[in-house]
Design an enzyme around this catalytic site. Structure first.
Site, PDB file in Angstrom:
ATOM      1  N   ASP A  10       0.874  -1.167   0.000  1.00 25.36           N
ATOM      2  CA  ASP A  10       0.000   0.000   0.000  1.00 25.36           C
ATOM      3  C   ASP A  10       0.920   1.230   0.000  1.00 25.36           C
ATOM      4  O   ASP A  10       2.112   1.110   0.321  1.00 25.36           O
ATOM      5  CB  ASP A  10      -0.876  -0.048   1.261  1.00 25.36           C
ATOM      6  CG  ASP A  10      -1.704   1.196   1.437  1.00 25.36           C
ATOM      7  OD1 ASP A  10      -2.313   1.636   0.453  1.00 25.36           O
ATOM      8  OD2 ASP A  10      -1.725   1.754   2.558  1.00 25.36           O
ATOM      9  N   LEU A  11       0.408   2.380  -0.363  1.00 29.27           N
ATOM     10  CA  LEU A  11       1.248   3.596  -0.403  1.00 29.27           C
ATOM     11  C   LEU A  11       1.099   4.448   0.859  1.00 29.27           C
ATOM     12  O   LEU A  11       2.009   4.533   1.687  1.00 29.27           O
ATOM     13  CB  LEU A  11       0.886   4.434  -1.640  1.00 29.27           C
ATOM     14  CG  LEU A  11       1.565   5.798  -1.743  1.00 29.27           C
ATOM     15  CD1 LEU A  11       3.057   5.646  -1.993  1.00 29.27           C
ATOM     16  CD2 LEU A  11       0.940   6.637  -2.855  1.00 29.27           C
ATOM     17  N   ASP A  12      -0.102   5.045   1.001  1.00 31.92           N
ATOM     18  CA  ASP A  12      -0.336   6.000   2.088  1.00 31.92           C
ATOM     19  C   ASP A  12      -0.277   5.281   3.443  1.00 31.92           C
ATOM     20  O   ASP A  12      -1.052   4.355   3.687  1.00 31.92           O
ATOM     21  CB  ASP A  12      -1.717   6.662   1.916  1.00 31.92           C
ATOM     22  CG  ASP A  12      -1.802   7.488   0.627  1.00 31.92           C
ATOM     23  OD1 ASP A  12      -0.868   8.256   0.365  1.00 31.92           O
ATOM     24  OD2 ASP A  12      -2.797   7.352  -0.106  1.00 31.92           O
ATOM     25  N   THR A  18       1.307  10.176   4.273  1.00 30.05           N
ATOM     26  CA  THR A  18       0.488  11.216   3.640  1.00 30.05           C
ATOM     27  C   THR A  18      -0.843  11.402   4.382  1.00 30.05           C
ATOM     28  O   THR A  18      -1.577  12.341   4.080  1.00 30.05           O
ATOM     29  CB  THR A  18       0.175  10.834   2.180  1.00 30.05           C
ATOM     30  OG1 THR A  18      -0.135   9.449   2.170  1.00 30.05           O
ATOM     31  CG2 THR A  18       1.341  11.115   1.258  1.00 30.05           C
ATOM     32  N   GLY A  47      -7.456   4.061   3.456  1.00 31.45           N
ATOM     33  CA  GLY A  47      -7.636   3.011   2.450  1.00 31.45           C
ATOM     34  C   GLY A  47      -8.882   3.186   1.595  1.00 31.45           C
ATOM     35  O   GLY A  47      -9.122   2.420   0.678  1.00 31.45           O
ATOM     36  N   ILE A  48      -9.687   4.188   1.915  1.00 32.14           N
ATOM     37  CA  ILE A  48     -10.979   4.397   1.236  1.00 32.14           C
ATOM     38  C   ILE A  48     -10.809   5.460   0.130  1.00 32.14           C
ATOM     39  O   ILE A  48     -10.163   6.486   0.357  1.00 32.14           O
ATOM     40  CB  ILE A  48     -12.051   4.857   2.267  1.00 32.14           C
ATOM     41  CG1 ILE A  48     -12.134   3.870   3.448  1.00 32.14           C
ATOM     42  CG2 ILE A  48     -13.410   5.070   1.620  1.00 32.14           C
ATOM     43  CD1 ILE A  48     -12.536   2.454   3.092  1.00 32.14           C
ATOM     44  N   ARG A  50     -11.304   8.481  -2.708  1.00 34.74           N
ATOM     45  CA  ARG A  50     -11.615   9.915  -2.513  1.00 34.74           C
ATOM     46  C   ARG A  50     -13.118  10.165  -2.414  1.00 34.74           C
ATOM     47  O   ARG A  50     -13.599  10.795  -1.484  1.00 34.74           O
ATOM     48  CB  ARG A  50     -11.007  10.723  -3.655  1.00 34.74           C
ATOM     49  CG  ARG A  50     -10.988  12.208  -3.405  1.00 34.74           C
ATOM     50  CD  ARG A  50     -10.402  12.943  -4.610  1.00 34.74           C
ATOM     51  NE  ARG A  50      -9.121  12.384  -5.010  1.00 34.74           N
ATOM     52  CZ  ARG A  50      -8.541  12.593  -6.192  1.00 34.74           C
ATOM     53  NH1 ARG A  50      -9.135  13.355  -7.085  1.00 34.74           N
ATOM     54  NH2 ARG A  50      -7.381  12.055  -6.483  1.00 34.74           N
ATOM     55  N   SER A 115      -2.615   0.616  -4.399  1.00 33.50           N
ATOM     56  CA  SER A 115      -3.130   1.774  -3.653  1.00 33.50           C
ATOM     57  C   SER A 115      -4.461   2.257  -4.212  1.00 33.50           C
ATOM     58  O   SER A 115      -4.688   2.207  -5.411  1.00 33.50           O
ATOM     59  CB  SER A 115      -2.107   2.908  -3.750  1.00 33.50           C
ATOM     60  OG  SER A 115      -2.656   4.119  -3.268  1.00 33.50           O
ATOM     61  N   ALA A 116      -5.299   2.771  -3.320  1.00 32.71           N
ATOM     62  CA  ALA A 116      -6.578   3.359  -3.739  1.00 32.71           C
ATOM     63  C   ALA A 116      -6.373   4.752  -4.329  1.00 32.71           C
ATOM     64  O   ALA A 116      -7.274   5.315  -4.945  1.00 32.71           O
ATOM     65  CB  ALA A 116      -7.503   3.457  -2.529  1.00 32.71           C
ATOM     66  N   SER A 117      -5.169   5.298  -4.158  1.00 33.42           N
ATOM     67  CA  SER A 117      -4.936   6.697  -4.533  1.00 33.42           C
ATOM     68  C   SER A 117      -4.765   6.903  -6.034  1.00 33.42           C
ATOM     69  O   SER A 117      -4.060   6.159  -6.704  1.00 33.42           O
ATOM     70  CB  SER A 117      -3.690   7.222  -3.813  1.00 33.42           C
ATOM     71  OG  SER A 117      -3.388   8.519  -4.278  1.00 33.42           O
ATOM     72  N   ASN A 119      -3.338   9.569  -6.931  1.00 27.54           N
ATOM     73  CA  ASN A 119      -2.118  10.391  -6.938  1.00 27.54           C
ATOM     74  C   ASN A 119      -0.859   9.545  -6.727  1.00 27.54           C
ATOM     75  O   ASN A 119       0.219  10.104  -6.519  1.00 27.54           O
ATOM     76  CB  ASN A 119      -2.191  11.432  -5.811  1.00 27.54           C
ATOM     77  CG  ASN A 119      -3.338  12.402  -5.993  1.00 27.54           C
ATOM     78  OD1 ASN A 119      -3.445  13.042  -7.037  1.00 27.54           O
ATOM     79  ND2 ASN A 119      -4.204  12.510  -5.007  1.00 27.54           N
ATOM     80  N   GLU A 170       0.142  -3.390   4.589  1.00 28.83           N
ATOM     81  CA  GLU A 170      -1.021  -2.493   4.671  1.00 28.83           C
ATOM     82  C   GLU A 170      -1.160  -1.853   6.049  1.00 28.83           C
ATOM     83  O   GLU A 170      -0.931  -2.514   7.054  1.00 28.83           O
ATOM     84  CB  GLU A 170      -2.297  -3.321   4.456  1.00 28.83           C
ATOM     85  CG  GLU A 170      -2.952  -3.143   3.109  1.00 28.83           C
ATOM     86  CD  GLU A 170      -3.535  -1.765   2.855  1.00 28.83           C
ATOM     87  OE1 GLU A 170      -3.637  -0.960   3.796  1.00 28.83           O
ATOM     88  OE2 GLU A 170      -3.882  -1.490   1.698  1.00 28.83           O
TER      89      GLU A 170
HETATM   90  C1  BG6 Z   1      -5.706   5.848   0.176  1.00 31.92           C
HETATM   91  C2  BG6 Z   1      -5.774   6.684   1.443  1.00 31.92           C
HETATM   92  O1  BG6 Z   1      -4.423   5.323   0.030  1.00 31.92           O
HETATM   93  O2  BG6 Z   1      -6.024   6.640  -0.966  1.00 31.92           O
HETATM   94  C3  BG6 Z   1      -7.138   7.357   1.547  1.00 31.92           C
HETATM   95  O3  BG6 Z   1      -5.555   5.855   2.566  1.00 31.92           O
HETATM   96  C4  BG6 Z   1      -7.417   8.161   0.282  1.00 31.92           C
HETATM   97  O4  BG6 Z   1      -7.148   8.188   2.686  1.00 31.92           O
HETATM   98  C5  BG6 Z   1      -7.308   7.241  -0.943  1.00 31.92           C
HETATM   99  O5  BG6 Z   1      -8.722   8.736   0.325  1.00 31.92           O
HETATM  100  C6  BG6 Z   1      -7.550   7.981  -2.253  1.00 31.92           C
HETATM  101  O6  BG6 Z   1      -6.529   8.911  -2.431  1.00 31.92           O
HETATM  102  P1  BG6 Z   1      -6.488  10.049  -3.548  1.00 31.92           P
HETATM  103  O7  BG6 Z   1      -5.048  10.478  -3.518  1.00 31.92           O
HETATM  104  O8  BG6 Z   1      -6.870   9.421  -4.848  1.00 31.92           O
HETATM  105  O9  BG6 Z   1      -7.438  11.109  -3.140  1.00 31.92           O
HETATM  106 MG    MG Z   2      -2.754   3.092   3.646  1.00 33.63          MG
END
Ligand code: BG6
Ligand code: MG
Length: 218
Positions: A10-12, A18, A47-48, A50, A115-117, A119, A170
């Site tokens: 996982d990233l964040d 972050t 982990g949820i 945006r 990652s769910a992100s 970014n 994670e």
């Molecule tokens: C997850 C974070 O890795 O990414 C969440 O734990 C975040 O807090 C989710 O909402 C989505 O991230 P982003 O960068 O796409 O807004």
């Molecule tokens: Mg995380």
């Protein structure tokens, strides 16, 4: 127990902290809408995605928005979040992460990001970690978020590894659930009391080495 072929990260909260920036940006959004967001409430968002996070926050504040307003607020939050992330440097990579990934490479273990992100790539570039991962599965690729196993199953498929031979790292409960639903071994980064479904829990990578992982899953 089959030997370990791949590690998925996982990233964040695992590679870089972050979560503090997400919190500042979400809290600002809540404040703009006339309510506050506590640290404990922010924990629910780990982990949820945006948009799902926004729905949770709006429900906490009892605020209703149109779809267009939601998109606007989420975009605004993301701009604030990214501006904060741009302050980061490679020194912000969490302690021991780089060394652990180097050990995996030496040990012939494949590595991927899950990652769910949306970014993820920008952040990895910022901390100069993009080249450490052979595949990146991020919020732009998945169609269903954690705790669904899709993100880690896609990572394993990219690396041509069997799920049972993958270890996931994670920090979020939803992420551990995702790893277990994928049939993978799960290492929780954080506290045992929170990450109850993880196979093992460690506080971070500072004192964790390749041999420790092998011993844990021997
Ligand atoms: C997850 C974070 O890795 O990414 C969440 O734990 C975040 O807090 C989710 O909402 C989505 O991230 P982003 O960068 O796409 O807004
Ligand atoms: Mg995380």
């Amino acid at each position: 127990m089959p030997s370990i072929e791949a590690c998925l990260f996982d990233l964040d909260g695992v590679i870089v902290d972050t979560a503090k920036y997400h919190y500042i940006a979400w809290r600002q959004l809540a404040n703009d809408l006339g309510f506050d967001l506590t640290h404990a409430q922010n924990e629910l968002l780990k982990g949820i995605s945006r948009m799902e996070s926004l729905e949770i926050i709006l429900a906490l504040g009892g605020v209703k928005l149109t779809d267009e307003e939601k998109l606007q607020r989420a975009t605004e939050k993301n701009s604030r979040y990214l501006a904060l992330c741009m302050q980061m440097t490679p020194a912000d990579t969490l302690p021991g992460v780089r060394a652990f990934l180097d050990e995996l490479k030496k040990g012939g273990i494949k590595t991927g990001l899950g990652s769910a992100s949306k970014n993820a790539k920008v952040i990895l570039e910022r901390i100069d970690m993009l080249s450490y991962f052979e595949t990146i599965v991020d919020g732009n690729r998945i169609t269903i978020g954690k705790p669904d196993p899709q993100v880690f199953l896609m990572g394993a498929a990219d690396l041509a590894a069997l799920p049972a031979q993958c270890v996931v790292f994670e920090d979020a409960l939803a992420g551990i659930q995702s790893a277990k639903a994928a049939g993978m071994l799960a290492v929780g980064i954080g506290e045992k009391a929170v990450l109850t479904q993880a196979d093992i829990v460690i506080p971070g990578f500072a004192d964790f080495h390749f041999q420790d992982m092998e011993a844990a899953f021997a």
